[in-house]
Design an enzyme around this catalytic site. Structure first.
Site, PDB file in Angstrom:
ATOM      1  N   LYS A   7      38.051  31.607  39.971  1.00 56.76           N
ATOM      2  CA  LYS A   7      38.907  31.997  41.092  1.00 56.76           C
ATOM      3  C   LYS A   7      38.939  30.835  42.071  1.00 56.76           C
ATOM      4  O   LYS A   7      38.037  30.666  42.877  1.00 56.76           O
ATOM      5  CB  LYS A   7      38.374  33.253  41.757  1.00 56.76           C
ATOM      6  CG  LYS A   7      38.467  34.484  40.872  1.00 56.76           C
ATOM      7  CD  LYS A   7      38.050  35.726  41.646  1.00 56.76           C
ATOM      8  CE  LYS A   7      38.255  36.977  40.815  1.00 56.76           C
ATOM      9  NZ  LYS A   7      37.898  38.201  41.549  1.00 56.76           N
ATOM     10  N   MET A  36      31.976  31.976  53.016  1.00 54.67           N
ATOM     11  CA  MET A  36      33.435  31.869  52.863  1.00 54.67           C
ATOM     12  C   MET A  36      34.112  31.753  54.223  1.00 54.67           C
ATOM     13  O   MET A  36      35.161  32.344  54.474  1.00 54.67           O
ATOM     14  CB  MET A  36      33.978  33.073  52.085  1.00 54.67           C
ATOM     15  CG  MET A  36      33.380  33.230  50.706  1.00 54.67           C
ATOM     16  SD  MET A  36      33.978  34.684  49.818  1.00 54.67           S
ATOM     17  CE  MET A  36      33.077  35.984  50.681  1.00 54.67           C
ATOM     18  N   ASP A  41      32.595  32.731  36.204  1.00 52.75           N
ATOM     19  CA  ASP A  41      33.276  32.378  37.445  1.00 52.75           C
ATOM     20  C   ASP A  41      33.134  30.891  37.731  1.00 52.75           C
ATOM     21  O   ASP A  41      32.283  30.194  37.162  1.00 52.75           O
ATOM     22  CB  ASP A  41      32.676  33.158  38.617  1.00 52.75           C
ATOM     23  CG  ASP A  41      33.270  34.550  38.760  1.00 52.75           C
ATOM     24  OD1 ASP A  41      34.237  34.850  38.060  1.00 52.75           O
ATOM     25  OD2 ASP A  41      32.739  35.319  39.583  1.00 52.75           O
TER      26      ASP A  41
END
Length: 291
Positions: A103, A218, A81
């Protein structure tokens, strides 16, 4: 007489020209390297078919676990990732295949189903697969979705947790998520969807009523809406907030605000992801001169 040591079925013996302390020191460095995966003995890579989910920690490559680093170096294929410590990838043996499934927010994205397909197919081909992720596999990391995919396909799967960012990053920045007489609990929440969004699973009214620490992941984009929801739910406008940007990395910085000033501060300081937001009196404990 050499200084000797054992790692599995491998015996190490070092003789440093009548200097026993140097012999022992070199022996210990070799053994440490073998046990951590930094040093790979010829023909020693185990390459057991299956998938190992490796949590890489919050970003600093030195914060990966010994077991995680060893599994990474013993893999045939590494599926990584964006937030996995990228510096460790340059240390992979030359014959290891690297698949980048980064991502990027609002950018290139490898769908979870495609990641599941890659790791399962590689394992079914007899390869040792390292699924390398940032932080902890199971804290908003979709790690268990990959476990379920492996189980459904009959693929052996093993989990090596990583240091989880919502605790590690504030800790490295000098902010405790709990403190005696100040906070008896902390709550970790994903802020990737705002309060009021039909896909949100968070009861923000209940969260606002908690007295402990909130750690938001996030959440940079939705931080103003979250602050409004907490204020509407009864949190004090002067509640301290710390925004830790690029936690554990050389570019780490901490931006301080209150719930009332958070939106303006984020704009003034040009805060960009990745960042972890800590809300609560523990921030005042860590930064008494600011509040």
């Amino acid at each position: 007489t050499p200084a000797t040591g054992q790692d599995g079925d491998l015996t190490i013996a070092v003789l440093a020209n009548r200097d026993p302390r140097r012999s022992a020191g070199v022996r210990d460095r070799i053994l440490d390297g073998l046990r951590s995966g930094d040093l790979i003995a010829p023909h020693e890579r185990q390459r057991v078919p299956g998938v190992t989910l490796i949590g890489g920690g919050p970003g600093d490559p030195g914060l990966i676990s010994v077991a995680g680093r060893k599994a990474l170096m013993e893999a045939d294929i590494v599926v990584a990732d964006r937030l996995a410590p990228r510096e460790l990838l340059s240390e992979l043996p030359a014959d290891v295949e690297l698949v980048d499934v980064a991502k990027l927010p609002r950018g290139r994205s490898a769908q979870q189903e495609e990641i599941n397909r890659i790791i399962v197919e590689a394992a079914l081909e007899g390869k040792a697969v390292a699924r390398f992720k940032g932080g902890d596999n199971f804290i908003f990391g979709r790690g268990f979705e990959e476990v379920l995919a492996c189980r459904e396909a009959g693929v052996p799967v093993h989990v090596i947790p990583g240091l989880t960012s919502p605790v590690t990053v504030p800790g490295v920045a000098g902010i405790p998520v709990t403190h005696r007489g100040v906070a008896h609990e902390f709550t970790v929440i994903s802020g990737h969807v705002p309060p009021g969004d039909p896909t949100s699973l968070t009861n923000w009214s209940a969260v606002a009523g908690l007295g402990g620490t909130l750690v938001l992941l996030m959440a940079v984009q939705n931080a103003p809406a979250i602050a409004t929801a907490l204020l509407d739910g009864g949190r004090e406008p002067g509640t301290p907030v710390a925004v830790i940007c690029d936690g554990t990395m050389p570019t780490e910085r901490t931006v301080l605000a209150t719930l009332e000033t958070l939106e303006k501060t984020l704009a003034d300081e040009n805060v960009q992801p990745p960042a972890i937001i800590v809300v609560g009196e523990v921030v005042r404990v860590a930064h008494p001169d600011f509040f």
